[in-house]
Scaffold this motif. Sequence first.
Motif, PDB file in Angstrom:
ATOM      1  N   GLN A   1       0.834  -1.204   0.000  1.00 31.85           N
ATOM      2  CA  GLN A   1       0.000   0.000   0.000  1.00 31.85           C
ATOM      3  C   GLN A   1       0.870   1.257   0.000  1.00 31.85           C
ATOM      4  O   GLN A   1       0.581   2.216  -0.718  1.00 31.85           O
ATOM      5  CB  GLN A   1      -0.936   0.000   1.215  1.00 31.85           C
ATOM      6  N   THR A   2       1.923   1.250   0.773  1.00 33.61           N
ATOM      7  CA  THR A   2       2.847   2.390   0.807  1.00 33.61           C
ATOM      8  C   THR A   2       3.503   2.580  -0.550  1.00 33.61           C
ATOM      9  O   THR A   2       3.584   3.698  -1.072  1.00 33.61           O
ATOM     10  CB  THR A   2       3.932   2.179   1.887  1.00 33.61           C
ATOM     11  N   PHE A   3       3.953   1.484  -1.142  1.00 36.07           N
ATOM     12  CA  PHE A   3       4.585   1.554  -2.457  1.00 36.07           C
ATOM     13  C   PHE A   3       3.601   2.071  -3.505  1.00 36.07           C
ATOM     14  O   PHE A   3       3.966   2.866  -4.374  1.00 36.07           O
ATOM     15  CB  PHE A   3       5.144   0.186  -2.867  1.00 36.07           C
ATOM     16  N   SER A   4       2.358   1.642  -3.417  1.00 35.57           N
ATOM     17  CA  SER A   4       1.333   2.111  -4.362  1.00 35.57           C
ATOM     18  C   SER A   4       1.180   3.622  -4.306  1.00 35.57           C
ATOM     19  O   SER A   4       1.035   4.287  -5.342  1.00 35.57           O
ATOM     20  CB  SER A   4      -0.023   1.454  -4.061  1.00 35.57           C
ATOM     21  N   LEU A   5       1.190   4.169  -3.105  1.00 37.66           N
ATOM     22  CA  LEU A   5       1.084   5.623  -2.951  1.00 37.66           C
ATOM     23  C   LEU A   5       2.295   6.331  -3.548  1.00 37.66           C
ATOM     24  O   LEU A   5       2.161   7.358  -4.220  1.00 37.66           O
ATOM     25  CB  LEU A   5       0.917   5.993  -1.475  1.00 37.66           C
ATOM     26  N   LEU A   6       3.469   5.790  -3.305  1.00 37.74           N
ATOM     27  CA  LEU A   6       4.691   6.400  -3.841  1.00 37.74           C
ATOM     28  C   LEU A   6       4.781   6.267  -5.365  1.00 37.74           C
ATOM     29  O   LEU A   6       5.415   7.080  -6.027  1.00 37.74           O
ATOM     30  CB  LEU A   6       5.927   5.747  -3.203  1.00 37.74           C
ATOM     31  N   ALA A   7       4.117   5.251  -5.905  1.00 33.53           N
ATOM     32  CA  ALA A   7       4.202   4.984  -7.344  1.00 33.53           C
ATOM     33  C   ALA A   7       3.140   5.714  -8.159  1.00 33.53           C
ATOM     34  O   ALA A   7       3.130   5.605  -9.388  1.00 33.53           O
ATOM     35  CB  ALA A   7       4.085   3.477  -7.584  1.00 33.53           C
ATOM     36  N   GLU A   8       2.265   6.473  -7.513  1.00 32.85           N
ATOM     37  CA  GLU A   8       1.182   7.161  -8.232  1.00 32.85           C
ATOM     38  C   GLU A   8       1.666   8.024  -9.391  1.00 32.85           C
ATOM     39  O   GLU A   8       1.007   8.079 -10.430  1.00 32.85           O
ATOM     40  CB  GLU A   8       0.323   7.968  -7.261  1.00 32.85           C
ATOM     41  N   PRO A   9       2.817   8.681  -9.307  1.00 35.66           N
ATOM     42  CA  PRO A   9       3.277   9.478 -10.456  1.00 35.66           C
ATOM     43  C   PRO A   9       3.682   8.628 -11.670  1.00 35.66           C
ATOM     44  O   PRO A   9       3.946   9.170 -12.736  1.00 35.66           O
ATOM     45  CB  PRO A   9       4.492  10.239  -9.919  1.00 35.66           C
ATOM     46  N   PHE A  10       3.716   7.343 -11.515  1.00 37.67           N
ATOM     47  CA  PHE A  10       4.129   6.452 -12.601  1.00 37.67           C
ATOM     48  C   PHE A  10       2.978   5.507 -12.964  1.00 37.67           C
ATOM     49  O   PHE A  10       2.896   4.382 -12.472  1.00 37.67           O
ATOM     50  CB  PHE A  10       5.365   5.634 -12.190  1.00 37.67           C
TER      51      PHE A  10
ATOM     52  N   THR B   1      -3.218  -8.779  -5.643  1.00 36.04           N
ATOM     53  CA  THR B   1      -4.052  -9.988  -5.578  1.00 36.04           C
ATOM     54  C   THR B   1      -3.464 -11.047  -4.660  1.00 36.04           C
ATOM     55  O   THR B   1      -4.184 -11.891  -4.148  1.00 36.04           O
ATOM     56  CB  THR B   1      -4.276 -10.596  -6.982  1.00 36.04           C
ATOM     57  N   TYR B   2      -2.151 -10.994  -4.430  1.00 35.33           N
ATOM     58  CA  TYR B   2      -1.499 -11.985  -3.583  1.00 35.33           C
ATOM     59  C   TYR B   2      -1.176 -11.451  -2.185  1.00 35.33           C
ATOM     60  O   TYR B   2      -0.633 -12.180  -1.356  1.00 35.33           O
ATOM     61  CB  TYR B   2      -0.191 -12.459  -4.231  1.00 35.33           C
ATOM     62  N   ALA B   3      -1.477 -10.201  -1.926  1.00 35.80           N
ATOM     63  CA  ALA B   3      -1.054  -9.553  -0.685  1.00 35.80           C
ATOM     64  C   ALA B   3      -1.635 -10.205   0.562  1.00 35.80           C
ATOM     65  O   ALA B   3      -0.942 -10.333   1.573  1.00 35.80           O
ATOM     66  CB  ALA B   3      -1.409  -8.071  -0.720  1.00 35.80           C
ATOM     67  N   SER B   4      -2.868 -10.627   0.533  1.00 38.80           N
ATOM     68  CA  SER B   4      -3.491 -11.165   1.750  1.00 38.80           C
ATOM     69  C   SER B   4      -2.940 -12.542   2.123  1.00 38.80           C
ATOM     70  O   SER B   4      -2.789 -12.847   3.305  1.00 38.80           O
ATOM     71  CB  SER B   4      -5.001 -11.226   1.596  1.00 38.80           C
ATOM     72  N   GLU B   5      -2.637 -13.367   1.131  1.00 37.34           N
ATOM     73  CA  GLU B   5      -2.148 -14.715   1.420  1.00 37.34           C
ATOM     74  C   GLU B   5      -0.627 -14.806   1.445  1.00 37.34           C
ATOM     75  O   GLU B   5      -0.074 -15.743   2.003  1.00 37.34           O
ATOM     76  CB  GLU B   5      -2.697 -15.696   0.386  1.00 37.34           C
TER      77      GLU B   5
END
Length: 176
Positions: free
Chosen positions: A6-15, A27-31
């Motif tokens: 989730q943190t990486f997703s926020l940082l990657a928003e400009p890309f 899709t694999y984050a929970s397991e």
Amino acid sequence: YDSSLQTFSLLAEPFPALKPHIDQLTTYASEGIVTFNALQNSFTPLADDLIQQLDSRTRPVTKSNIADQSENATNGHGLVESSKSLLSRWVTIRRTDVSPDDTSIEAILARAEQALALQDVATALKALSSLTADAQTKALNRWQTQAQTYIATHEALAAIEAILSTEAIKQHHTGE
């Protein structure tokens, strides 16, 4: 892994090019994702179990079979065969020197195991895809799903790395 993603997703928003790859990882984050070592370490016992299951279908072990084998052994008939049969309940012996055109289940499993020894999960999966439906087990299907997830994850991470490298080069050349 979920909070880091989730943190990486926020940082990657400009890309925006990263979004489909991040979504794939989500899709694999929970397991979570199984490691290569876990895949490799779980394969050998899985293959051994599969061979034993298939052997037991073709050579069921019954009390009368064991008694016959013991009688043959004491009479000196088939001592080696009787010993191998009795030991096969505790020890699995599989060939690993298989020719490329050998399509036996044992050969397919050996090729998959050889691929894993080279850290080639995709080739191991390709080898296993040639197994017949009667050789498939729930445990093997679960292992294949974990291996597919492992490959998909590493492909997504490689794509993210390539995109970020390209962006870094662009920024370096434009002086941003």
